[in-house]
Scaffold this active site. Structure first.
Site, short mmCIF file in Angstrom:
data_model
loop_
_atom_site.label_atom_id
_atom_site.label_comp_id
_atom_site.label_asym_id
_atom_site.label_seq_id
_atom_site.Cartn_x
_atom_site.Cartn_y
_atom_site.Cartn_z
N HIS A 175 -4.47 -2.73 -5.20
CA HIS A 175 -3.56 -1.42 -5.23
C HIS A 175 -2.40 -2.02 -6.28
O HIS A 175 -2.10 0.08 -5.91
CB HIS A 175 -2.86 -1.82 -3.87
CG HIS A 175 -3.29 -1.87 -3.03
ND1 HIS A 175 -3.99 -1.05 -1.70
CD2 HIS A 175 -4.25 -3.40 -1.82
CE1 HIS A 175 -4.58 -1.21 -1.09
NE2 HIS A 175 -4.58 -2.77 -0.94
N ARG A 176 -3.15 -2.06 -7.50
CA ARG A 176 -2.12 -1.77 -8.49
C ARG A 176 -2.38 -0.32 -9.05
O ARG A 176 -1.09 0.35 -9.73
CB ARG A 176 -1.92 -3.14 -9.74
CG ARG A 176 -1.11 -3.00 -10.43
CD ARG A 176 -0.95 -4.16 -10.82
NE ARG A 176 -0.34 -5.54 -10.58
CZ ARG A 176 -1.13 -6.93 -10.55
NH1 ARG A 176 -2.06 -7.05 -11.12
NH2 ARG A 176 -0.27 -7.38 -9.88
#
Lengths: 684, 345
Positions: free
Chosen positions: B284-285
């Site tokens: 998700h970064r």
């Protein structure tokens, strides 16, 4: 100093509440189970980068129930187990004051040295008071709590050994620097890792009770929620945490209640059998799985507020406990077709029609019959140029067909050899007297003075500290050192190996997708090399000569690219290949006498061109003689990967070559990891 | 005596707009967590990073304070950390303003210098166990710059990852046990010909730009002229660019003030999430960084509303190095390559 390693209030503000974590149900479940039941063996969180692995693990600190320990006891001994008490608690006996304290949650950073993990002499006390006192290490502090290791797969082998030792016995024993201490060290391991960076040692893996594979959320809604929550948290951590305070407290109470329930869980005989059966069905190695399964299922049962363990709960925790222990369920591939699981989609030699193809009818090997017709035989070509341009019709007196095969299926390579591993530690682990400066590498522990000048001052001070009462200090210094106190730093540096791939790119490799399979195997080895940070070099031989496609480099990527472009065709100058490789290997050894290069020779062993380029002598014999000469260099390790398919008329020439080289010999199909212990199956 | 080595002014760098943009975005918003600059030799990579010194804004710190704590939010740590160093609190350090620092991590640095270690002098002289802070402490709230980051020793990378992960540096070595905050903007430059970065480290860089040599003839001439002028008289050259530098610096500060007010509509958030899903990003970064970068871009352009263009430009910076790649596959030069392979934005 304040409470060591404790996350002080300000740092605690950075903890993202576990309750606010989006999705990741399995991960939260595993962490809860670990919080409830200290016996369920810890959690290994595996997953790609950026999937909240560390965030979740640290969030766990806030929902841990407290423990009761004696005031002043450095080891956090258990009140109701006097037989395991430390000397401090034993000495005080009934006078111990028991008090609740938060369950320890210790972070083991990758920079940790041995003395901080296992403990060591506290030199401050030794110098100040002249008494020998142990400065408890992380293992002591983590007793009855959790030991958290971020990027656990990058931890030094040496530190892993210490942890394994303590985990196995439940005690940490210290015999050093005049100290003799043994204290209980029972802790839960919480580790996170990204498998792209390499796997854990099987033994270490086994110590983790549960493992969870986390992947990013696939629902846009969840992803958006995550972005929003993250933003809110970063804008105002305290406010954010306050909003989740209630949920965090609820979770914590749930854990405390479940912990209370835990001893009362009943396990019916039927369920016990069921657990054993499940473990057996999944080809799990060892009995530890059964144990962890029982503990994890009981914890879940307690969390659900139930008294009697049921099959449903066992099934629910089974994936957590068993996934990382599963051996390869399929039996080893049957011998007949050596590349048994190669995918069928490999390009057949016939269909790569855009490549130049040519061949003289008098080709060397029987299996070269199937390649396509000679098309444009012309004289004069540059044999060097590995990825030959189609416009320059490659041709030589032998004639050849030249093709570029795609890379076949890759797979997890089995550990090439354990001896290699030990060598690595010795060869690179210690101060290498070679061109690298002596003080490189990670300082992991200290040993007696080796005269090389890399002094471990902290260890030296510890060694000298107890004797200070009887020595006179030089003015201005706090302690008097004598030569016998000097300790040297022992550094570990994983330099990786020098891997030389010597690839047979002759026409015979083109038959029946052999080259595709071989490329698949090399690619797999390259991936392995990448994880271990090896340096690689690529040598290929075909037609009349051997070419260094890639001099020694750490850019495994480049090797992969060149490999993909490597053409196949022509005769087999095996001796040339050996000679060129050996010259390269020698170069490395001259520069770095401590290096332990590994040569991986991928061939079917059917050499048919001599060193002088003439096919008519006895090329095979020449290659074997050369090989036996090369075998005399003991620092080099050889590996022969035989690409010959098993058939009625197998020549086994590669095996003979391996014999002459003193090499380890593998059929190409055998390279795959035998035990897939280190691969967690995605689907259970 | 402020700058003994003359630094080429940031504003005078010709071309390389994306690199400059990425660096500026990181200054405006340090939570973007850094930028990786990939490019051949001689493309002004290092020059640009060192030139940042001219345009970096000021932050409030204690003086003296080896940990660069924030008087606003980390005041409670000050006493604790300073006591661990053996610094008395008799004269508590006063907050003062200074420019953000660029701390350079040399490729050959040792681990104890990076993370900190036992203060040997003190141990020998007084027998006390004290911490000597390392580069990570110095880099807190600043920029940690690694030239040739792909050549960094493996064990240093491990340590860097360890502390970058949570913004805390934990020391457990040589008898000392200690933790202090270490949140820094990681800036790395590398020449991809010398090998790639490890995936985990790659992911720690919020943004990534690939730069090449300048192909435009006029610009090349400009590069030559400015370089020559700079080498002839660095001070004169710097002063000529002084106005430009100040303008840049002002704009950065304006954007910083504007940033908290920037908003994005929920639709655009879905846009980000869907795009990341479609092109296949690990974890998700990527989503988070695109969102932050888009907001920062909007602020840089003086807007309080994020637009679709901001998001596209941000994705261009945040995604190339995050795409799920085939093993050993090269990092995409730009999102165009990605778009060719995958669905359109």
């Amino acid at each position: 100093m304040s409470e060591p390693n404790s996350l002080n209030t300000s740092l605690k503000r950075q903890i993202f509440p576990l309750a606010a974590l989006v999705g990741q149900a399995e991960l939260k479940k595993a962490l809860l189970l670990a919080a409830v039941n200290p016996l369920c063996g810890g959690v290994l969180i595996r997953g790609e980068k950026g999937t909240a692995k560390s965030t979740a693990a640290r969030g766990l600190t806030e929902i841990l129930p407290p423990i009761t320990a004696a005031v002043g006891c450095p080891y956090g001994c258990e009140p109701d187990k006097p037989q395991t008490w430390c000397p401090y608690c034993l000495a005080r006996g009934d006078k111990n004051v028991w008090q609740e304290k938060p369950r320890p949650f210790l972070t083991l950073p990758l920079n940790a040295t041995e003395d901080r993990v296992a403990g060591g002499l506290d030199f401050e006390v030794a110098l100040g008071q002249g008494t020998r006192r142990n400065n408890p290490g992380l293992l002591a502090q983590a007793h009855r709590g959790l030991l958290y290791i971020d990027e656990v797969n990058l931890l030094d082998d040496h530190i892993v050994d210490i942890i394994l030792d303590a985990a196995a016995s439940g005690f940490n024993t210290l015999e050093r620097e005049g100290l003799s201490v043994s204290h209980p060290a029972q802790f839960l391991l919480i580790g996170t890792m990204n498998p792209e960076e390499g796997e854990l040692r099987p033994q270490f893996l086994d110590r983790f009770g549960m493992s969870v594979q986390v992947i990013g959320e696939k629902e846009p809604e969840l992803r958006v929620e995550l972005i929003v929550l993250r933003e809110q948290f970063e804008a105002d951590p305290e406010g954010f945490r306050a909003r989740y305070l209630e949920q965090t407290e609820t979770l914590k109470e749930k854990v405390i209640k479940a912990q209370h329930f835990l001893p009362m869980i009943e396990i019916p005989e039927r369920v016990r059998k069921f657990m054993a059966q499940i473990a057996a069905e999944h080809h799990v190695a060892g009995h530890r799985a059964d144990l962890f399964l029982e503990q994890a299922a009981s914890a879940l049962c307690a969390l659900n507020g139930r008294r009697i363990l049921s099959e449903a709960e066992v099934l629910e925790v089974a994936p957590l406990v068993l996934a990382h222990r599963q051996r390869e369920s399929a039996p080893p591939p049957p011998p007949p077709p050596p590349p048994p699981t190669e995918p069928p989609e490999q390009p057949e030699p016939e269909d790569s029609d855009e490549k130049p193809q040519e061949e003289k009818p008098d080709e060397d090997r029987p299996e070269n019959k199937e390649p396509p017709e000679p098309e444009q035989p012309e004289p004069g070509d540059q044999p060097e140029d590995p990825p030959d341009r189609p416009e320059l019709p490659p041709l030589d007196p032998e004639g050849l067909m030249e093709q570029i095969f795609e890379i076949g299926q890759t797979f997890k390579v089995r550990r090439i050899d354990t001896a290699k591993d030990r060598l690595r530690r010795r060869g690179s682990g210690r101060r290498s007297r070679s061109r690298v400066s002596q003080k490189q590498g990670r300082y992991v522990k200290s040993g007696p003075d080796d005269g090389l000048g890399d002094i471990a001052l902290d260890a030296t001070i510890r060694a000298a500290a107890p004797y200070q009462k009887s020595r006179t200090c030089p003015p201005g210094l706090a302690l008097a050192l004598e030569p016998s106190d000097i300790r040297s730093a022992i550094r570990e540096k994983k330099m990786g190996h020098h891997l030389f791939f010597t690839v047979d790119a002759s026409g015979s490799m083109g038959a029946r997708g052999r080259m595709a399979a071989a490329k698949g195997a090399i690619m797999s080895l390259l991936l392995d090399a990448y994880q271990k940070r090896d340096q690689v070099s690529l040598v290929s031989f075909r037609r009349n000569e051997a070419v260094i496609n890639l001099p020694l480099t750490t850019s495994v990527d480049l090797a992969g690219k060149l490999l993909a472009e490597m053409p196949v065709g022509g005769r087999t100058p095996l001796s040339q290949g050996l000679a060129v490789t050996f010259r390269e290997v020698k170069n490395v050894l001259v520069k770095n006498p401590l290096a332990r290069p590994i040569v991986i020779l991928i061939t079917d062993g059917r050499g048919n061109v001599c060193l002088d380029g003439r096919p008519d002598q006895n090329p095979l014999k020449e290659a074997w003689t050369l090989a036996s000469l090369m075998a005399k260099e003991h620092r080099v390790k050889y590996l022969v990967v035989d690409t010959e398919e098993a058939s009625l008329v197998a020549f086994n020439l590669a095996a003979r070559l391996a014999d002459a080289l003193g090499a380890n010999y593998f059929k190409i199909g055998e390279l795959k990891a035998q035990t897939l212990l280190d691969i967690v199956k995605q689907e259970f | 005596m402020k700058q003994s080595i003359p630094v080429y002014p940031f504003a005078a760098i010709v071309g390389q707009e994306r690199m400059k943009q990425a660096l500026i975005l990181n200054i405006i918003n340090p939570s973007l967590s850094g930028v990786l600059i990939r490019g051949e030799k001689g493309t002004a990579k290092s020059t640009a990073v060192r030139a940042l010194a001219h345009i970096l804004p000021e932050i409030e710190v204690y003086s003296p304070d080896p940990f660069q704590l924030d008087p606003q939010s980390e005041a409670d740590l000050l006493a604790e950390l300073h006591l661990a160093l053996g610094l008395g609190m008799a004269a508590p350090p006063k907050p003062e303003k200074r420019k953000i620092k660029v701390i350079e991590l040399p490729v050959g640095a040792t681990e104890d210098r990076l993370v900190g270690s036992l203060d040997l002098e003190r141990a020998l002289k007084t027998g006390e166990k004290r911490v000597e802070p390392g580069l990570l402490a110095a880099a807190h709230r600043g920029i940690l710059y690694v030239d040739e980051v792909n050549l960094l020793d493996d064990h240093l990378v491990d340590v860097l990852l360890d502390s970058a992960a949570m913004g805390v540096n934990t020391i457990e070595r040589e008898g000392v046990s200690f933790a202090h905050p270490a949140r820094f903007t990681l800036v790395g430059t590398m020449n991809p010909e010398e090998g790639e970065l490890r995936p985990q480290l790659l992911d720690r860089f919020g943004l990534c730009v690939n730069i090449g040599g300048i192909l435009d003839l006029e610009q090349r001439v400009q590069v030559l002229e400015r370089r020559a002028a700079f080498e002839e008289d660095p001070e004169l050259f710097s002063s000529e660019w002084q106005a430009e530098s100040e303008k840049l610096s002002d704009n950065i500060q304006k954007a910083q003030k504007l940033l908290p007010q920037v908003k994005a509509s929920p639709e655009l958030l879905y846009h980000i999430a869907r795009f990341c899903l479609e092109v296949g990003v690990d974890g998700h970064r990527g989503d988070i960084v695109i969102y932050k970068a888009a907001k920062t871009l909007a602020a840089w352009n003086g807007r309080t509303e994020v637009t679709k263009e901001d998001i596209e430009a941000a994705a261009e910076l945040a995604l190339p190095h995050r795409l799920r790649r085939q093993p050993l596959q090269a990092i995409a030069d730009s999102l165009d390559q990605v778009r060719k392979a995958g669905p359109k934005l």
